[in-house]
Design an enzyme around this catalytic site. Sequence first.
Site, PDB file in Angstrom:
ATOM      1  N   GLU A 271       0.839  -1.183   0.000  1.00  0.00           N
ATOM      2  CA  GLU A 271       0.000   0.000   0.000  1.00  0.00           C
ATOM      3  C   GLU A 271       0.885   1.249   0.000  1.00  0.00           C
ATOM      4  O   GLU A 271       2.039   1.202   0.429  1.00  0.00           O
ATOM      5  CB  GLU A 271      -0.923   0.030   1.231  1.00  0.00           C
ATOM      6  CG  GLU A 271      -1.910  -1.132   1.313  1.00  0.00           C
ATOM      7  CD  GLU A 271      -3.094  -0.985   0.367  1.00  0.00           C
ATOM      8  OE1 GLU A 271      -3.220   0.076  -0.288  1.00  0.00           O
ATOM      9  OE2 GLU A 271      -3.883  -1.931   0.276  1.00  0.00           O
ATOM     10  N   CYS A 272       0.330   2.360  -0.471  1.00  0.00           N
ATOM     11  CA  CYS A 272       1.113   3.589  -0.580  1.00  0.00           C
ATOM     12  C   CYS A 272       0.879   4.550   0.577  1.00  0.00           C
ATOM     13  O   CYS A 272       1.555   5.568   0.678  1.00  0.00           O
ATOM     14  CB  CYS A 272       0.798   4.308  -1.892  1.00  0.00           C
ATOM     15  SG  CYS A 272      -0.903   4.905  -1.997  1.00  0.00           S
ATOM     16  N   GLY A 273      -0.072   4.247   1.448  1.00  0.00           N
ATOM     17  CA  GLY A 273      -0.312   5.117   2.593  1.00  0.00           C
ATOM     18  C   GLY A 273      -1.662   5.798   2.590  1.00  0.00           C
ATOM     19  O   GLY A 273      -2.089   6.327   3.602  1.00  0.00           O
TER      20      GLY A 273
END
Length: 302
Positions: A271-273
């Site tokens: 995930e990127c955040g």
Amino acid sequence: MSTEESRAPSSRSSSNGDDASVDSGFASTGNSTANLPAISLTPAHLKHLNQQLEHMHPMDILRFSKAFFPNLYQTTAFGLTGLVTIDMLAKIQKENPHSLPIDLIFLDTLYHFKETYELVDTVKERYGLKMHVFKPLDVETVEEFESTYGEKLYEMSSELYDWVAKVEPQQRAYDELKVGAVLTGRRRSQGGQRGAIPVIELDEERGIIKINPLVTWTFKQVNDYIKENNVPYNALLDRGYKSVGDWHSTAPVAEGEDERAGRWKGQEKTECGIHNKKSRYAQWLNQTATATTQQPSQEVAA
């Protein structure tokens, strides 16, 4: 910076001071306009809604969400699930033309594939959508971004890149648009941290409610809908891609791999955040700020 088709956002502030609260067992969204109340759900109410929505068709979940949640937007990077949601919402809008349409929020990292940008234009033309585009703060082009942060920030510091290109623009979008709830394209079949997500969840850190209308659908169901309804999609999907993000962190998926296996391939990252807990970079910023405020003042001897 942000752009939209009809009006500029009212504020550039990264925080409007109207955060979510969890008090006496109540969960609520804190970002609401002056004339619309925040949605407050007890844990028991949230559980009840998820039980009722779990086996409903995504179209019915979307109908419910449009009627129930004020300040509702759709966040999308124009992946397959987001495209299905856009098409379903267009059909629902035709059912009830007087209902409020759902605007889109698109985080333009500046590093999307050219095929993604072409798809954005196609979707806007076909559906006549109102779209709010948020870019990294104070930059408009890759050249400006790299002049500020250096070349290949995504390799040198992926956490900082995620913060600058995705997390901060998303929070700015939520604050400026006063978002109360968002429709996402997450599904359990995508695996990883998404494997157990409910239909409706509270994002306490960001003060919004997230609705995952296609959470129970498989990749095949999504892909079949795209084909059967002639929904435009990213040309990269015909070249072995299943989940498309930035060009520097997206690769085709091999037969038998999870559909998101091509994202950050070879890295311990899924995930990127923007959908998980705040990025490690954001946590570091908070810890640094806290440590600074807690340091005792030192007197300098004359």
